[in-house]
Every structure is written in structure tokens, then in C-alpha cells.
Design an enzyme around this catalytic site. Structure first.
Site, mmCIF file in Angstrom:
data_model
loop_
_atom_site.group_PDB
_atom_site.id
_atom_site.type_symbol
_atom_site.label_atom_id
_atom_site.label_comp_id
_atom_site.label_asym_id
_atom_site.label_seq_id
_atom_site.Cartn_x
_atom_site.Cartn_y
_atom_site.Cartn_z
ATOM 1 N N ASN A 9 16.353 -2.866 -10.654
ATOM 2 C CA ASN A 9 16.997 -3.858 -9.784
ATOM 3 C C ASN A 9 16.343 -5.202 -10.078
ATOM 4 O O ASN A 9 15.201 -5.433 -9.687
ATOM 5 C CB ASN A 9 16.786 -3.441 -8.320
ATOM 6 C CG ASN A 9 17.224 -4.519 -7.346
ATOM 7 O OD1 ASN A 9 17.932 -5.459 -7.713
ATOM 8 N ND2 ASN A 9 16.801 -4.386 -6.101
ATOM 9 N N LYS A 11 17.096 -8.112 -8.981
ATOM 10 C CA LYS A 11 17.120 -9.091 -7.875
ATOM 11 C C LYS A 11 17.602 -10.446 -8.419
ATOM 12 O O LYS A 11 18.471 -10.473 -9.272
ATOM 13 C CB LYS A 11 15.742 -9.153 -7.199
ATOM 14 C CG LYS A 11 15.240 -7.746 -6.859
ATOM 15 C CD LYS A 11 14.081 -7.703 -5.930
ATOM 16 C CE LYS A 11 13.715 -6.241 -5.657
ATOM 17 N NZ LYS A 11 12.668 -6.075 -4.676
ATOM 18 N N HIS A 95 20.546 -2.614 0.104
ATOM 19 C CA HIS A 95 19.134 -2.834 -0.205
ATOM 20 C C HIS A 95 18.456 -3.481 1.010
ATOM 21 O O HIS A 95 19.063 -4.297 1.701
ATOM 22 C CB HIS A 95 18.990 -3.732 -1.433
ATOM 23 C CG HIS A 95 17.582 -3.826 -1.921
ATOM 24 N ND1 HIS A 95 16.663 -4.681 -1.352
ATOM 25 C CD2 HIS A 95 16.923 -3.139 -2.886
ATOM 26 C CE1 HIS A 95 15.499 -4.509 -1.964
ATOM 27 N NE2 HIS A 95 15.630 -3.583 -2.889
ATOM 28 N N GLU A 97 16.431 -5.823 1.297
ATOM 29 C CA GLU A 97 16.431 -7.299 1.309
ATOM 30 C C GLU A 97 17.762 -7.831 1.823
ATOM 31 O O GLU A 97 17.819 -8.868 2.484
ATOM 32 C CB GLU A 97 16.102 -7.832 -0.095
ATOM 33 C CG GLU A 97 14.615 -7.666 -0.393
ATOM 34 C CD GLU A 97 14.261 -7.543 -1.861
ATOM 35 O OE1 GLU A 97 15.098 -7.866 -2.726
ATOM 36 O OE2 GLU A 97 13.127 -7.108 -2.144
ATOM 37 N N GLU A 167 13.785 3.795 -0.035
ATOM 38 C CA GLU A 167 12.883 2.680 -0.317
ATOM 39 C C GLU A 167 12.185 2.239 0.973
ATOM 40 O O GLU A 167 12.729 1.443 1.737
ATOM 41 C CB GLU A 167 13.669 1.495 -0.879
ATOM 42 C CG GLU A 167 14.362 1.788 -2.187
ATOM 43 C CD GLU A 167 14.559 0.506 -2.987
ATOM 44 O OE1 GLU A 167 14.005 0.429 -4.091
ATOM 45 O OE2 GLU A 167 15.245 -0.410 -2.505
ATOM 46 N N GLY A 173 7.737 -4.457 -3.397
ATOM 47 C CA GLY A 173 7.139 -5.713 -3.843
ATOM 48 C C GLY A 173 5.728 -5.939 -3.314
ATOM 49 O O GLY A 173 5.180 -7.035 -3.431
ATOM 50 N N SER A 213 7.468 -0.484 -5.431
ATOM 51 C CA SER A 213 6.282 -0.639 -6.283
ATOM 52 C C SER A 213 6.121 0.487 -7.310
ATOM 53 O O SER A 213 4.996 0.932 -7.574
ATOM 54 C CB SER A 213 5.015 -0.788 -5.437
ATOM 55 O OG SER A 213 5.094 -1.957 -4.640
#
Ligand code: PGA
Length: 251
Positions: A9, A11, A95, A97, A167, A173, A213
Site C-alpha cells: 500500500n 499511500k 483502511h 487512515e 491491521e 507506521g 509495520s
């Protein structure tokens, strides 16, 4: 039985030129790979460049989001039909985010998932708890709410088209990966939810990827868990060598 999938991904990283450079370096490093599916999800503007660059390889290209309508007055949005026209084969949906920063809800995740399936775009449906939710002992309740919301009104056949990505938000991250055991525990729970809703056979066939991560040095431990069917990789998918090292986790 479940073929592993390693998905990157990107991003909001990589222009068209950077996408081309990535594929030039990445393709030879994964040329002989058959043990897993490889997916790259670039930003919308680099999807076409990625599809052209991936031609002749086993790498498939996915988007990071889509709108559920075919077209309409939705400024700034991109429809699934537009992605299909480009040659996209999948799409990441829900996702964390997008949930955190762009008001994605369980309901919109469900609409997008159903629209993607109708277009034969393979959805990678994301779910996972925040640190606060985990510390409050609410991980399973959150996963249940997200699972039920995302899968609402899906038929058994529709369900068999999707991939799930677990996730945990606290691992994304942050460099703080879930241990393989913690990840596997949530995967097992998601599979139980799937079995209760869609039956044990379909539940045992759905690929559940881990994300948060994932790096070349922790992928092996994660993949050693029977419950973990692959990875959704953010930061470490941006570099051709590190992403190839993750894809080549077997040795
Ligand atoms: P990360 O991102 O690998 O950089 O933690 C994972 C993701 O957001 O899918």
C-alpha cells in the site's frame, strides 16, 4: 490451501516517474515468484503507469479507495468502474487512515465492498482496533462491529471474492508490529466471525492478511503462523529491495 498474498500500500507516495523506476528495480527481483500473489496499490494518478510497468509479470495492481457509485456529482471521487477500465484488479477498502481522517464508516466500507465485487474488483477489506480500544479490552468487540458492518447484506458467493486485512491501528507506521501470536489471535477471531456468518468452508478459504509495520526482518515470523495468509505492507513496500525481500520471505 490459501495462497498467500503480499500487497504493498503506497499511500500518497510515488509519482508516475517514481512508479516506473520502482517497477524497473522490482520486477527482476520477484521474477521467479510463484508461492504468493503480489499486489501493488499506488495512488490513483500512478495506477496506469503501474499497470503498464507490471505487464508481463505476475504483479497485479490495486487502488487504495473507490466510490461506490458508477458515476455522478461527487467532486474529487473516483469510481470502481473507472479503475476497472484502467485494468485494476483489486481495491483496498476501509483502511484505518481513511476511517480516521476521511470519515470512512462501516456503512461506506460495505457499500464500496459490494460495488467492488459487482465490478469484479477484488476488495481488500481492512479492519483493526486502536491502541485505546485494545487497552480497554475491546479488540474483539471492535472487530465484530467492523466485520458485521463491512459484510452486511453480502451473500456467501460475494464473500468468497474478498480478502481481509487485519491491521491494528497501533501497529501502522509506528514500527511497533503486533507479535505473530497477537496477530494470529485476531485472525482466528475474524475467521470465527466469518464462519458464524458464512459457514466454516467459506471462512476457511478467505485470505486474511496482516498489516502494521511489516518489514523484511519480521515477515518470516508472521508467515509462520498458520492463520496469517500474507501481508499488507505500507512503508516497506516503497523500496523495491525491501518489498522484494518481504515477497521472498521463504528464503
Ligand atoms: P505500515 O503500513 O507497513 O507502514 O505500518 C501498513 C498499512 O497502513 O497498510
Amino acid at each position: 490451501m490459501r495462497k498467500p498474498v503480499i500487497a504493498g500500500n503506497w499511500k500518497m507516495y510515488k509519482t508516475r516517474v517514481q512508479t516506473q523506476a520502482f517497477f524497473d528495480a522490482f520486477k527482476p527481483l520477484v521474477a521467479g515468484v510463484h508461492h504468493c500473489g503480489i499486489v501493488v496499490a499506488p495512488p490513483f494518478t500512478s495506477i496506469e503507469a503501474a499497470i503498464e510497468a507490471a505487464r508481463g509479470s505476475a504483479i497485479s495492481v490495486a487502488a487504495q479507495n473507490m466510490h461506490w457509485e458508477k458515476e455522478g456529482a461527487f467532486t474529487g471521487e473516483v469510481s470502481g468502474a473507472m479503475l476497472v477500465e484502467l485494468g485494476c484488479e483489486g481495491v483496498i477498502i476501509g483502511h484505518s487512515e481513511r476511517r480516521q481522517y476521511f470519515c470512512e464508516t462501516d456503512e461506506s466500507v460495505n457499500r464500496k465492498t459490494r460495488a467492488a465485487i459487482a465490478l469484479e474488483l477484488r476488495p481488500i477489506v481492512c479492519m483493526g482496533e486502536t491502541l485505546g480500544e485494545r487497552e480497554a479490552g475491546r479488540t474483539q468487540a471492535v472487530l465484530q462491529r467492523q466485520f458485521d458492518g463491512a459484510m452486511a447484506a453480502l451473500t456467501v458467493d460475494q464473500f468468497s471474492r474478498i480478502l481481509i486485512a487485519y491491521e491494528p491501528v497501533w501497529a501502522i507506521g509506528t514500527g511497533r508490529t503486533a507479535t505473530p501470536e497477537i496477530a494470529a489471535e485476531s485472525h482466528r477471531y475474524i475467521r470465527e466471525l466469518a464462519a458464524a456468518r458464512f459457514g466454516p468452508e467459506r471462512a476457511s478459504a478467505v485470505p486474511i492478511l496482516y498489516g502494521g509495520s511489516v518489514k523484511p526482518d519480521n515477515i518470516r515470523g508472521l508467515m509462520a503462523q498458520e492463520e496469517i495468509d500474507g501481508a499488507l505492507v505500507g512503508g516497506a513496500s516503497l523500496d523495491a529491495r525491501s518489498f522484494a525481500a518481504i515477497v521472498n520471505y521463504q528464503g
